[in-house]
Design an enzyme around this catalytic site. Structure first.
Site, short mmCIF file in Angstrom:
data_model
loop_
_atom_site.label_atom_id
_atom_site.label_comp_id
_atom_site.label_asym_id
_atom_site.label_seq_id
_atom_site.Cartn_x
_atom_site.Cartn_y
_atom_site.Cartn_z
N GLY A 1 10.64 -4.31 2.02
CA GLY A 1 11.77 -3.39 2.13
C GLY A 1 12.94 -3.76 1.23
O GLY A 1 13.55 -4.81 1.41
N GLY A 2 13.21 -2.90 0.24
CA GLY A 2 14.38 -3.08 -0.61
C GLY A 2 14.31 -4.23 -1.60
O GLY A 2 15.35 -4.64 -2.13
N CYS B 1 3.49 3.45 9.02
CA CYS B 1 3.67 4.76 8.39
C CYS B 1 4.30 5.74 9.39
O CYS B 1 3.79 5.92 10.50
CB CYS B 1 2.34 5.31 7.89
SG CYS B 1 2.50 6.92 7.08
N GLY C 1 7.40 -2.58 -3.13
CA GLY C 1 6.80 -1.26 -3.10
C GLY C 1 7.20 -0.41 -4.28
O GLY C 1 6.65 -0.51 -5.37
N ARG C 2 8.22 0.42 -4.10
CA ARG C 2 8.61 1.39 -5.12
C ARG C 2 8.97 0.73 -6.45
O ARG C 2 8.70 1.28 -7.52
CB ARG C 2 9.79 2.23 -4.62
CG ARG C 2 9.41 3.22 -3.54
CD ARG C 2 10.63 3.80 -2.86
NE ARG C 2 11.35 2.79 -2.09
CZ ARG C 2 12.56 2.96 -1.59
NH1 ARG C 2 13.22 4.09 -1.82
NH2 ARG C 2 13.13 2.01 -0.87
N PRO D 1 0.86 -1.19 0.00
CA PRO D 1 0.00 0.00 0.00
C PRO D 1 0.89 1.24 0.00
O PRO D 1 1.79 1.35 0.83
CB PRO D 1 -0.78 -0.12 1.31
CG PRO D 1 0.06 -1.00 2.19
CD PRO D 1 0.80 -1.92 1.28
N GLN E 1 -6.26 -1.45 3.44
CA GLN E 1 -5.45 -1.03 4.58
C GLN E 1 -6.14 0.12 5.30
O GLN E 1 -6.56 1.11 4.68
CB GLN E 1 -4.04 -0.59 4.18
CG GLN E 1 -3.19 -0.35 5.43
CD GLN E 1 -1.79 0.12 5.14
OE1 GLN E 1 -1.60 1.24 4.68
NE2 GLN E 1 -0.80 -0.71 5.44
N MET F 1 0.71 5.51 -0.33
CA MET F 1 -0.12 6.71 -0.40
C MET F 1 0.13 7.47 -1.70
O MET F 1 1.26 7.63 -2.13
CB MET F 1 0.17 7.63 0.79
CG MET F 1 -0.28 7.06 2.14
SD MET F 1 -2.06 6.69 2.20
CE MET F 1 -2.74 8.35 2.08
N LYS G 1 0.70 -4.45 9.11
CA LYS G 1 1.95 -4.07 8.44
C LYS G 1 2.70 -3.17 9.39
O LYS G 1 2.20 -2.12 9.79
CB LYS G 1 1.69 -3.37 7.12
CG LYS G 1 2.97 -3.10 6.32
CD LYS G 1 2.66 -2.53 4.93
CE LYS G 1 3.94 -2.47 4.10
NZ LYS G 1 4.93 -1.53 4.61
#
Length: 328
Positions: free
Chosen positions: A204-205, A92, A225-226, A9, A62, A11, A131
């Protein structure tokens, strides 16, 4: 439900338009909504906040919040919208989120989190998950994390999605919190050893197939994520390499399949740029990707963008053999 790979998730990223787009590329990854505040669900436009296209499933909602009764009410409302899971945000680090007392700052209050989970669990038959981070500020203590998750487990959440970084609540921005605190994957691996019956998902990563395969040897799932947002066609590699699915559309086919959705949404009043901004990275890493990014940035990711420009770029791709240079 296979949760071996999911998309985090994010934003201002994983809205309904982005999720529809990503689902055209991957049929199997688990998708998550942006965080929606429990009180907004209770008091706001429920359909606007919660309604989604069923093609997006499997999909988790979420939620952010720290008032057990409010979270329970939000979960009861959300259950009517056919989500597959409800996830509580405990990770977050933004100051706005902290001010409203939810997100990573709740790691400081394990018993309150336990009460929140318990109320959410009692309010719904859907799986309740969390999370979280491995720690906060200067606290990176495995025993603390273990006790924190034990309270959550006892309250009824059996799936832990763990971002393998501390959340620095005072000195770093949310963006900095995605890279500056060092990764500590061993904490997540050890949680799986200590909670053998729970589902443990590492976040993460993670930005390559090799990393996904390495982590899946030690945990139940990996959340990206990214990498999924900036290079969405990465999900095609995941389909092939992780889910053994070779029936994946090409990049151009994905855009062709987006067209009916775009036309339908713009008829409802959705601005074109609200949809197209999510597609900028579709040709990332391919020859010709700079043309795609430049055209979208100048013509379709602006407030005044119109549908004719989408038709134009698709015609331009086909008629000028840009399909080849863009990496069909």
């Amino acid at each position: 439900m296979n949760q071996s790979v999911s998309v985090a998730p994010m934003m201002d990223c994983t809205d309904k338009h982005d999720r529809y787009f990503l689902r055209l590329i991957s049929k199997n990854v688990m998708l998550y909504t942006e965080m929606i505040v429990a009180n907004a669900i209770i008091r706001g436009d429920k359909d606007f906040l919660l309604k989604f296209n069923l093609l997006e499933k499997p999909l988790a909602l979420q939620i952010g919040g720290s008032v057990p009764k409010e979270l329970a009410e939000a979960v009861r409302i959300a259950e009517n919208y056919e989500y597959d899971e409800i996830n509580l945000n405990l990770g977050c680090p933004s100051k706005k989120v902290q001010k409203n007392k939810f997100g990573a700052c709740l790691m400081k209050e394990p018993n309150l989190v336990g009460d929140c989970i318990s109320e959410m669990k009692n309010a719904s038959n859907l799986p309740i998950t969390v999370k979280t981070r491995i720690g906060y500020d200067h606290l990176e203590d495995y025993e603390y994390l273990k006790k924190f998750l034990a309270i959550i487990d006892e309250a009824g959440a059996k799936t832990f999605i763990i971002h393998a970084r501390r959340a620095i609540l005072d000195k770093l921005t949310p963006k900095q919190n995605l890279s500056i605190p060092p990764l500590n994957y061993n904490f997540v691996y050890d949680i799986k050893k200590d909670f053998k019956d729970n589902t443990v998902i590492l976040n993460g990563g993670v930005d390559s197939i090799d990393k996904i395969k390495t982590h899946l040897k030690k945990v139940d799932g990996v959340m990206i994520g990214r990498a999924a947002y900036h290079s969405p066609y990465f999900l095609a590699d995941i389909e092939r390499e992780i889910f053994n699915n070779d029936n994946v559309p090409t990049r151009v086919e994905v855009m062709e399949q987006m067209m009916p959705y775009i036309k339908q949404e713009t008829k409802k009043g959705t601005r074109l740029n609200q949809i197209m901004r999510h597609t900028i990275g579709l040709f990332h890493g391919q020859k010709g990707s700079s043309y795609w990014k430049r055209y979208l940035s100048e013509n379709m990711c602006i407030r005044e963008a119109d549908l004719q420009k989408v038709n134009h770029i698709m015609d331009h791709i086909k008629n000028n053999n840009i399909v080849t240079s863009l990496g069909r």
